[in-house]
Scaffold this motif. Structure first.
Motif, PDB file in Angstrom:
ATOM      1  N   VAL A  37     -72.432 103.213 137.963  1.00  0.00           N
ATOM      2  CA  VAL A  37     -71.190 102.757 137.316  1.00  0.00           C
ATOM      3  C   VAL A  37     -69.983 103.297 138.079  1.00  0.00           C
ATOM      4  O   VAL A  37     -69.042 102.566 138.401  1.00  0.00           O
ATOM      5  CB  VAL A  37     -71.146 103.222 135.843  1.00  0.00           C
ATOM      6  CG1 VAL A  37     -69.756 102.990 135.248  1.00  0.00           C
ATOM      7  CG2 VAL A  37     -72.196 102.493 135.035  1.00  0.00           C
ATOM      8  N   VAL A  38     -70.008 104.597 138.377  1.00  0.00           N
ATOM      9  CA  VAL A  38     -68.900 105.223 139.099  1.00  0.00           C
ATOM     10  C   VAL A  38     -68.735 104.588 140.473  1.00  0.00           C
ATOM     11  O   VAL A  38     -67.620 104.291 140.919  1.00  0.00           O
ATOM     12  CB  VAL A  38     -69.134 106.744 139.217  1.00  0.00           C
ATOM     13  CG1 VAL A  38     -68.004 107.386 140.025  1.00  0.00           C
ATOM     14  CG2 VAL A  38     -69.232 107.370 137.836  1.00  0.00           C
ATOM     15  N   ALA A  39     -69.857 104.355 141.153  1.00  0.00           N
ATOM     16  CA  ALA A  39     -69.803 103.748 142.487  1.00  0.00           C
ATOM     17  C   ALA A  39     -69.200 102.352 142.428  1.00  0.00           C
ATOM     18  O   ALA A  39     -68.411 101.964 143.298  1.00  0.00           O
ATOM     19  CB  ALA A  39     -71.202 103.698 143.100  1.00  0.00           C
ATOM     20  N   GLN A  40     -69.554 101.573 141.419  1.00  0.00           N
ATOM     21  CA  GLN A  40     -69.031 100.210 141.306  1.00  0.00           C
ATOM     22  C   GLN A  40     -67.533 100.216 141.031  1.00  0.00           C
ATOM     23  O   GLN A  40     -66.791  99.401 141.567  1.00  0.00           O
ATOM     24  CB  GLN A  40     -69.771  99.455 140.202  1.00  0.00           C
ATOM     25  CG  GLN A  40     -69.446  97.967 140.147  1.00  0.00           C
ATOM     26  CD  GLN A  40     -70.381  97.198 139.219  1.00  0.00           C
ATOM     27  OE1 GLN A  40     -71.503  97.616 138.962  1.00  0.00           O
ATOM     28  NE2 GLN A  40     -69.898  96.076 138.702  1.00  0.00           N
ATOM     29  N   ILE A  41     -67.081 101.149 140.189  1.00  0.00           N
ATOM     30  CA  ILE A  41     -65.645 101.250 139.907  1.00  0.00           C
ATOM     31  C   ILE A  41     -64.881 101.661 141.158  1.00  0.00           C
ATOM     32  O   ILE A  41     -63.817 101.124 141.468  1.00  0.00           O
ATOM     33  CB  ILE A  41     -65.393 102.257 138.766  1.00  0.00           C
ATOM     34  CG1 ILE A  41     -65.970 101.724 137.448  1.00  0.00           C
ATOM     35  CG2 ILE A  41     -63.892 102.522 138.611  1.00  0.00           C
ATOM     36  CD1 ILE A  41     -65.928 102.723 136.312  1.00  0.00           C
ATOM     37  N   MET A  42     -65.451 102.604 141.905  1.00  0.00           N
ATOM     38  CA  MET A  42     -64.770 103.143 143.083  1.00  0.00           C
ATOM     39  C   MET A  42     -64.896 102.239 144.300  1.00  0.00           C
ATOM     40  O   MET A  42     -64.169 102.404 145.278  1.00  0.00           O
ATOM     41  CB  MET A  42     -65.322 104.525 143.418  1.00  0.00           C
ATOM     42  CG  MET A  42     -65.067 105.572 142.354  1.00  0.00           C
ATOM     43  SD  MET A  42     -65.742 107.188 142.816  1.00  0.00           S
ATOM     44  CE  MET A  42     -64.687 107.631 144.188  1.00  0.00           C
ATOM     45  N   GLY A  43     -65.832 101.311 144.280  1.00  0.00           N
ATOM     46  CA  GLY A  43     -66.008 100.429 145.427  1.00  0.00           C
ATOM     47  C   GLY A  43     -66.921 100.984 146.492  1.00  0.00           C
ATOM     48  O   GLY A  43     -66.812 100.631 147.665  1.00  0.00           O
ATOM     49  N   HIS A  44     -67.848 101.879 146.096  1.00  0.00           N
ATOM     50  CA  HIS A  44     -68.856 102.359 147.029  1.00  0.00           C
ATOM     51  C   HIS A  44     -70.025 101.383 147.069  1.00  0.00           C
ATOM     52  O   HIS A  44     -70.351 100.762 146.055  1.00  0.00           O
ATOM     53  CB  HIS A  44     -69.375 103.733 146.599  1.00  0.00           C
ATOM     54  CG  HIS A  44     -68.442 104.846 146.937  1.00  0.00           C
ATOM     55  ND1 HIS A  44     -68.348 105.997 146.196  1.00  0.00           N
ATOM     56  CD2 HIS A  44     -67.540 104.980 147.936  1.00  0.00           C
ATOM     57  CE1 HIS A  44     -67.452 106.794 146.720  1.00  0.00           C
ATOM     58  NE2 HIS A  44     -66.939 106.201 147.782  1.00  0.00           N
ATOM     59  N   LYS A  45     -70.653 101.286 148.227  1.00  0.00           N
ATOM     60  CA  LYS A  45     -71.822 100.418 148.341  1.00  0.00           C
ATOM     61  C   LYS A  45     -72.988 100.996 147.538  1.00  0.00           C
ATOM     62  O   LYS A  45     -73.157 102.218 147.474  1.00  0.00           O
ATOM     63  CB  LYS A  45     -72.234 100.263 149.807  1.00  0.00           C
ATOM     64  CG  LYS A  45     -71.367  99.289 150.585  1.00  0.00           C
ATOM     65  CD  LYS A  45     -71.981  99.000 151.927  1.00  0.00           C
ATOM     66  CE  LYS A  45     -71.221  97.901 152.649  1.00  0.00           C
ATOM     67  NZ  LYS A  45     -71.838  97.554 153.950  1.00  0.00           N
ATOM     68  N   PRO A  46     -73.814 100.132 146.933  1.00  0.00           N
ATOM     69  CA  PRO A  46     -74.995 100.624 146.215  1.00  0.00           C
ATOM     70  C   PRO A  46     -75.898 101.398 147.155  1.00  0.00           C
ATOM     71  O   PRO A  46     -76.059 101.050 148.323  1.00  0.00           O
ATOM     72  CB  PRO A  46     -75.680  99.338 145.738  1.00  0.00           C
ATOM     73  CG  PRO A  46     -74.606  98.305 145.737  1.00  0.00           C
ATOM     74  CD  PRO A  46     -73.683  98.659 146.857  1.00  0.00           C
ATOM     75  N   SER A  47     -76.489 102.481 146.640  1.00  0.00           N
ATOM     76  CA  SER A  47     -77.284 103.361 147.498  1.00  0.00           C
ATOM     77  C   SER A  47     -78.784 103.221 147.284  1.00  0.00           C
ATOM     78  O   SER A  47     -79.559 103.927 147.889  1.00  0.00           O
ATOM     79  CB  SER A  47     -76.884 104.818 147.247  1.00  0.00           C
ATOM     80  OG  SER A  47     -77.037 105.150 145.878  1.00  0.00           O
TER      81      SER A  47
END
Length: 436
Positions: A378-388
């Motif tokens: 969720v945090v990654a999607q909000i921040m715009g990080h690629k899925p890991s």
């Protein structure tokens, strides 16, 4: 054909009769050497002979350029070609082609790094984000420009890391040259030099894939050097982030910044976890009040939509709508706020917080979510990080309303820790935030 001994007087005085289209004068000394004159132009030496039972005629050149002896020597050379079975026209054509090819090779060999760099940027710009293109442009900029700020008293700019390489021929950009350049740059600005080195490696890789430039970078990518990498060193891990205990003083200092647009920008950075440039690029059209979403222009995926949380909604609604930009400016040429590093540094000084950068606010968002045990995806999607992970990439799809549940929880917790209270039920734009 009447033949005479060519002399300077006979050559210079030869003219075509007015009633004729052309006239010829032939030399006794050198068989085939003639002088042709027309009413329309100046006389020229020519060579005429027979090759395979056909007349061959070639122009040698103007008497203003060729002496009589030079013309005779040239005529004898052409006749010698015929005697050994070669058509002088074919030989001349082949010589011209070889000369043109050599000139092309010489021109290619003379291409500078800067000339090819310009072509590279133009070719790759459609495939790059704005920030990535900006890095290439800035890091190759030459110095010497008059500037009042950021010059440490010099009042003129200095060369950026790649600038010293641009004037040299591309073929001379060898591994030893790059290693020497890296060692020099590492002594003054290792961080920007490391980025410049990575850009240089990609540039040389592109050159190797282009037919016209590949011969100039033959032998492998000269920038892929262990010695250059060691000279530039490794980037340090950034640790600047707000602690939970620092939230009250940070919010208090930021909210006392005289420019409300700057104050809103900094709070939006922290509460969205977005990159500084992404927030700065927000337009009013990017705010969807109906579905409560913010469209972020993402450097990774192009765009992403994150929740428009209650506090941010009220914060943005209070800003003046001067133009298309949410964080607008009345003084900047582009009409949008420039990244306010100095304002933030001053606010952090007031709050007694050392070394917190604007990107550190993005890092703070991620760090503070650890207190709430928010799902990492969720945090990654909000921040715009690629899925890991594979599951995140291919199987997990979180709609905006699901993100909102978590994002609003994050915002409410941060504001609670900061001692900031507000009524989310009041219509955005009508409420002024007060400190609790």
């Amino acid at each position: 054909m009447a033949k005479v001994v060519f002399t300077a007087g006979r050559v210079s005085g030869f003219r075509c009769a007015p009633d004729k289209a052309q006239a010829f004068l032939w030399d006794v000394t050198a068989p085939g050497l003639g002088l042709r004159a027309t009413n329309a132009g100046k006389p020229a030496y020519i060579f005429q002979s027979r090759y395979q039972d056909k007349t061959v005629r070639l122009t040698i050149g103007s008497p203003d350029v060729w002496s009589i002896e030079q013309a005779r020597t040239k005529a004898k050379d052409l006749q010698r070609l015929i005697d050994i079975g070669k058509d002088p026209r074919d030989v001349k054509r082949a010589n011209l082609q070889a000369k043109a090819a050599k000139q092309a090779v010489d021109a290619t060999n003379a291409l500078t790094v800067g000339e090819v760099w310009t072509v590279y940027l133009a070719a790759r710009k459609p495939h790059w984000g704005e920030r990535h293109y900006h890095d290439h442009s800035v890091l190759s900029r030459a110095g010497g420009e008059v500037a009042q700020r950021g010059t440490r008293g010099r009042k003129v700019t200095i060369d950026m890391p790649l600038a010293p390489l641009l004037a040299m021929p591309l073929r001379d950009l060898t591994t030893p040259v790059i290693e020497s350049w890296a060692a020099t740059q590492a002594t003054t600005r290792p961080t920007s030099a490391r980025l410049a080195w990575r850009l240089l490696k990609a540039f040389l890789g592109w050159c190797a894939e282009q037919a016209e430039y590949a011969p100039l970078v033959a032998g492998g990518n000269a920038a892929k050097s262990k010695k250059a990498r060691e000279s530039l060193g490794k980037a340090g891990i950034k640790q600047d982030a707000l602690l939970k205990e620092q939230l009250p003083v940070w919010f208090d200092a930021v909210r006392h910044i005289q420019n409300p647009v700057t104050a809103a920008y900094l709070q939006t950075l922290l509460l969205t976890g977005a990159r500084p440039g992404e927030v700065l690029g927000l337009r009013w059209d990017d705010i969807n009040t109906k579905w409560r979403g913010l469209t972020i222009r993402d450097k990774v995926e192009g765009t992403r939509v994150i929740p428009l949380t209650p506090f941010i909604a009220q914060l943005l609604a209070s800003l003046p709508k001067r133009n298309e930009w949410v964080f607008s400016s009345t003084t900047a040429d582009a009409g949008t706020l420039t990244i306010p590093r100095n304002h933030h540094t001053a606010a952090c000084k007031v709050a007694a917080i050392d070394g917190l950068t604007l990107h550190g606010l993005r890092r703070s968002f991620k760090s503070l979510t650890e207190w709430l045990e928010i799902p990492a995806g969720v945090v990654a999607q909000i921040m715009g990080h690629k899925p890991s992970a594979t599951a995140e990439k291919h199987y997990t799809v979180r709609p905006l309303d699901l993100l909102r549940v978590h994002h609003e929880k994050i915002e409410a917790w941060i504001l609670e820790q900061a001692g900031v209270s507000f009524d989310s039920a009041i219509e955005p734009g009508k409420l002024r935030v007060v400190a609790g």
